[in-house]
Design a protein around this motif. Structure first.
Motif, short mmCIF file in Angstrom:
data_model
loop_
_atom_site.label_atom_id
_atom_site.label_comp_id
_atom_site.label_asym_id
_atom_site.label_seq_id
_atom_site.Cartn_x
_atom_site.Cartn_y
_atom_site.Cartn_z
N ILE A 16 0.84 -1.19 0.00
CA ILE A 16 0.00 0.00 0.00
C ILE A 16 0.88 1.25 0.00
N CYS A 17 0.48 2.20 -0.81
CA CYS A 17 1.14 3.52 -0.80
C CYS A 17 0.22 4.47 -0.05
N ASP A 18 0.64 4.84 1.14
CA ASP A 18 -0.17 5.73 1.97
C ASP A 18 0.75 6.48 2.93
N PRO A 19 1.32 7.58 2.50
CA PRO A 19 2.24 8.33 3.34
C PRO A 19 1.64 8.79 4.67
N ASP A 20 0.30 8.86 4.73
CA ASP A 20 -0.35 9.30 5.96
C ASP A 20 -0.49 8.18 6.99
N ASN A 21 -0.21 6.95 6.58
CA ASN A 21 -0.29 5.81 7.50
C ASN A 21 0.93 5.86 8.41
N GLY A 22 0.71 5.82 9.70
CA GLY A 22 1.80 5.90 10.68
C GLY A 22 2.79 4.75 10.57
#
Length: 120
Positions: A16-22
């Motif tokens: 998953i590409c999700d920079p907002d995921n901690g």
């Protein structure tokens, strides 16, 4: 976000590409979620886990034999797990000693301890 930009090469992870995921890598924004069910080898006595290494080189699918999953309830067999074929029940005549010199101590893998009269 473009998930195709993230690939850890493990077939057992969801990438998953999700920079907002901690949990995402702060440099790439990638997060790799391990999914153990993708490692199912179809053998009931193995434990199947997705090992991503947590930052260290992992192995992908990691298969472990677990003898405790094999129990045929026959006291004279040695119950074990072969990670390639499944449960194995090996007869062990030594587990059938009735302390009678007139009998032969025999473990039958299906019937358990048998004590036929010893041949003279």
């Amino acid at each position: 976000w473009d998930n195709s930009m993230c690939d850890d090469t493990y077939s057992c992870t969801t990438d998953i590409c999700d920079p907002d995921n901690g949990s995402a890598d702060p440099l790439t924004g990638c997060y790799f979620f391990p999914v153990d069910s993708r490692c199912n080898d179809g053998i009931a006595c193995t434990t199947n886990t997705c090992d991503t290494g947590n930052g260290v080189a992992g192995t992908g699918c990691y298969i472990t034999a677990n003898d405790s999953f094999c129990n045929d309830a026959i006291v004279c067999t040695i119950d074990s797990c072969d990670p390639n074929t499944g449960c194995v029940y090996t007869p062990d005549n030594d587990r059938c000693d009735d302390n009678d010199a007139g009998t032969t101590n025999t473990c039958d893998a299906n019937l358990g301890c048998q004590y036929p009269t010893a041949s003279p």
